[in-house]
Design an enzyme around this catalytic site. Structure first.
Site, PDB file in Angstrom:
ATOM      1  N   GLY A 189       2.873  -1.036   4.417  1.00 58.71           N
ATOM      2  CA  GLY A 189       2.911   0.155   3.953  1.00 58.71           C
ATOM      3  C   GLY A 189       4.234   0.757   3.697  1.00 58.71           C
ATOM      4  O   GLY A 189       4.766   0.486   2.567  1.00 58.71           O
ATOM      5  N   GLY A 190       5.066   1.364   4.635  1.00 59.99           N
ATOM      6  CA  GLY A 190       6.386   1.972   4.481  1.00 59.99           C
ATOM      7  C   GLY A 190       6.991   1.084   3.822  1.00 59.99           C
ATOM      8  O   GLY A 190       7.927   1.589   2.972  1.00 59.99           O
TER       9      GLY A 190
ATOM     10  N   SER B 200       3.340  -1.936  10.213  1.00 60.51           N
ATOM     11  CA  SER B 200       4.614  -2.115  10.488  1.00 60.51           C
ATOM     12  C   SER B 200       5.716  -3.326  10.181  1.00 60.51           C
ATOM     13  O   SER B 200       6.522  -3.717  10.852  1.00 60.51           O
ATOM     14  CB  SER B 200       5.079  -1.740  12.011  1.00 60.51           C
ATOM     15  OG  SER B 200       4.640  -0.156  12.285  1.00 60.51           O
TER      16      SER B 200
ATOM     17  N   ASN C  54       0.792  -1.041  -0.079  1.00 61.30           N
ATOM     18  CA  ASN C  54       0.055   0.095   0.146  1.00 61.30           C
ATOM     19  C   ASN C  54       0.788   1.231  -0.091  1.00 61.30           C
ATOM     20  O   ASN C  54       1.424   1.596   0.971  1.00 61.30           O
ATOM     21  CB  ASN C  54      -0.920  -0.114   1.238  1.00 61.30           C
ATOM     22  CG  ASN C  54      -1.735   1.297   1.216  1.00 61.30           C
ATOM     23  OD1 ASN C  54      -1.784   1.978   0.289  1.00 61.30           O
ATOM     24  ND2 ASN C  54      -2.304   1.205   2.488  1.00 61.30           N
ATOM     25  N   TRP C  55       0.978   1.844  -1.126  1.00 63.75           N
ATOM     26  CA  TRP C  55       2.012   3.026  -1.184  1.00 63.75           C
ATOM     27  C   TRP C  55       1.379   4.422  -0.655  1.00 63.75           C
ATOM     28  O   TRP C  55       1.987   5.310  -0.618  1.00 63.75           O
ATOM     29  CB  TRP C  55       2.391   3.258  -2.943  1.00 63.75           C
ATOM     30  CG  TRP C  55       3.031   2.000  -3.491  1.00 63.75           C
ATOM     31  CD1 TRP C  55       3.815   1.105  -2.742  1.00 63.75           C
ATOM     32  CD2 TRP C  55       3.630   1.839  -4.743  1.00 63.75           C
ATOM     33  NE1 TRP C  55       4.043   0.267  -3.458  1.00 63.75           N
ATOM     34  CE2 TRP C  55       4.216   0.752  -4.749  1.00 63.75           C
ATOM     35  CE3 TRP C  55       3.355   2.560  -5.692  1.00 63.75           C
ATOM     36  CZ2 TRP C  55       4.714   0.189  -6.007  1.00 63.75           C
ATOM     37  CZ3 TRP C  55       3.885   2.326  -6.993  1.00 63.75           C
ATOM     38  CH2 TRP C  55       4.372   0.742  -7.133  1.00 63.75           C
ATOM     39  N   LYS C  56       0.057   4.486  -0.421  1.00 64.47           N
ATOM     40  CA  LYS C  56      -0.605   5.365   0.364  1.00 64.47           C
ATOM     41  C   LYS C  56      -0.355   6.755  -0.470  1.00 64.47           C
ATOM     42  O   LYS C  56      -0.386   6.416  -1.970  1.00 64.47           O
ATOM     43  CB  LYS C  56      -0.253   5.567   1.632  1.00 64.47           C
ATOM     44  CG  LYS C  56      -0.211   4.564   2.509  1.00 64.47           C
ATOM     45  CD  LYS C  56       0.035   4.529   3.988  1.00 64.47           C
ATOM     46  CE  LYS C  56      -0.137   3.421   4.643  1.00 64.47           C
ATOM     47  NZ  LYS C  56      -0.172   3.594   6.251  1.00 64.47           N
TER      48      LYS C  56
ATOM     49  N   GLU D 291      -7.002   4.745   7.520  1.00 63.56           N
ATOM     50  CA  GLU D 291      -6.906   6.279   7.237  1.00 63.56           C
ATOM     51  C   GLU D 291      -8.102   6.725   6.835  1.00 63.56           C
ATOM     52  O   GLU D 291      -8.364   7.928   6.953  1.00 63.56           O
ATOM     53  CB  GLU D 291      -5.589   6.229   6.428  1.00 63.56           C
ATOM     54  CG  GLU D 291      -4.287   6.098   7.334  1.00 63.56           C
ATOM     55  CD  GLU D 291      -3.018   5.713   6.475  1.00 63.56           C
ATOM     56  OE1 GLU D 291      -3.228   5.793   5.202  1.00 63.56           O
ATOM     57  OE2 GLU D 291      -2.207   5.210   7.095  1.00 63.56           O
TER      58      GLU D 291
ATOM     59  N   HIS E  81      -9.580   1.078   4.815  1.00 60.19           N
ATOM     60  CA  HIS E  81      -8.441   1.209   5.383  1.00 60.19           C
ATOM     61  C   HIS E  81      -8.552   2.258   6.456  1.00 60.19           C
ATOM     62  O   HIS E  81      -9.487   3.197   6.426  1.00 60.19           O
ATOM     63  CB  HIS E  81      -7.236   1.791   4.595  1.00 60.19           C
ATOM     64  CG  HIS E  81      -5.744   1.808   5.124  1.00 60.19           C
ATOM     65  ND1 HIS E  81      -5.567   2.947   6.010  1.00 60.19           N
ATOM     66  CD2 HIS E  81      -4.800   1.044   5.039  1.00 60.19           C
ATOM     67  CE1 HIS E  81      -4.093   2.628   6.360  1.00 60.19           C
ATOM     68  NE2 HIS E  81      -3.665   1.443   5.886  1.00 60.19           N
TER      69      HIS E  81
HETATM   70  P1  PGA Z   1       2.913   0.176   7.595  1.00 59.37           P
HETATM   71  O1  PGA Z   1       1.256   0.587   6.909  1.00 59.37           O
HETATM   72  O2  PGA Z   1       3.372  -1.143   7.142  1.00 59.37           O
HETATM   73  O3  PGA Z   1       3.826   1.308   7.107  1.00 59.37           O
HETATM   74  O4  PGA Z   1       2.673   0.225   9.050  1.00 59.37           O
HETATM   75  C1  PGA Z   1       0.528  -0.517   6.637  1.00 59.37           C
HETATM   76  C2  PGA Z   1      -0.860  -0.121   6.200  1.00 59.37           C
HETATM   77  O5  PGA Z   1      -1.285   0.994   6.550  1.00 59.37           O
HETATM   78  O6  PGA Z   1      -1.337  -0.712   5.315  1.00 59.37           O
END
Ligand code: PGA
Length: 251
Positions: free
Chosen positions: A233-234, A212, A9-11, A97, A95
């Site tokens: 994500g990150g 994470s 997930n590149w956001k 967010e 998600h």
């Molecule tokens: P993260 O994000 O790996 O940076 O914690 C995961 C996500 O929001 O899908």
């Protein structure tokens, strides 16, 4: 046997240049036979990513979609039909967010989930509790309600072609990861909840862990019986790190 999936997930990250570079790194990667890999760029970059990944076995998905399947007068939204037409196979729904920052509630998320399936996109339903909810002992209740909302509205068969991602909100982007045991507990509860309606569907659905995940903790997390991969994500913004996570899912 459920086929593991690793999804990036590149956001809201990337420029045309940085996305092209990332995707070139991914295109060079050897993907283990038994693993599904997907990336979720911004809608703006989906075309670019698909072009670079032509002929590769990496799937491309969207981070969000409109709550109606077809095209229409809905300024600023992208419809599931358009995503499907562009070449997307998956879409993230709910998600944290979007639930927390964009204020999306179960009602609209149910519609997005259904609209995605109408055009053949596979929704990845994201569920998870906040730190406050975990500390109050409400994790399974909160996650259970998020899941129930879809089951009640769309029926258990909605999960025949869907993926679920358990993402504790307190672990997203914080460097804090749920322990493999904490994650497994919730994953097992999700599967048990689905099994009450239909055990075959429950056994077939892939449950990803997110929050994470990195190469250093992926092996342990993915070795748990009900964790079928990850939503990253990150760490998915770095092709080498993401590649190492994919290999962990292949083991
Ligand atoms: P993260 O994000 O790996 O940076 O914690 C995961 C996500 O929001 O899908």
């Amino acid at each position: 046997m459920r086929r593991p999936m690793v999804a990036g997930n590149w956001k809201m990250h990337g420029t045309c240049a940085s996305v092209a570079e990332l995707v070139q790194g991914l295109a060079k990667m050897a993907i283990p036979e038994g693993v599904d890999v997907a990336v979720f760029p911004t809608s703006l970059h989906i075309g670019l990513v698909l072009d670079h990944l032509k002929g590769r076995s990496i799937l491309v998905g969207a981070q969000n979609c409109a709550h109606e399947a077809g095209q229409g007068a809905l300024t600023g939204e992208v419809s599931p039909t358009q995503l499907q037409d562009a070449g997307c196979k998956l879409v993230l729904v709910g998600h944290s967010e979007r639930r927390q920052i964009m204020g999306e509630g179960n009602e609209v998320l149910n519609r997005k989930f259904a609209a995605a399936q109408v055009v053949g996109l596979t929704p990845i339903l994201c569920v998870g509790e906040t730190l406050e909810q975990r500390e109050a002992g409400k994790t399974l209740e909160v996650v259970g309600q998020q899941l129930d909302s879809i089951i009640e509205e769309l029926g258990i068969d909605a999960f025949v072609n869907a993926v679920i991602a358990y993402e504790p909100v307190w672990a997203i982007g914080t460097g804090l990861t749920a322990s493999p045991e904490q994650a497994q507990e919730v994953h097992a509860a999700i599967r048990a909840q689905l099994a009450k309606k239909n055990s075959e569907v429950a056994q077939g659905v892939r449950l990803l862990y997110g929050g994470s995940v990195k190469a250093a903790n992926a092996v342990e997390l993915f070795s748990m019986p009900d964790i079928d991969g990850g939503l990253i994500g990150g760490a998915s913004l770095n092709a080498d790190e993401f590649g190492a996570i994919i290999r962990a899912a292949g083991n």
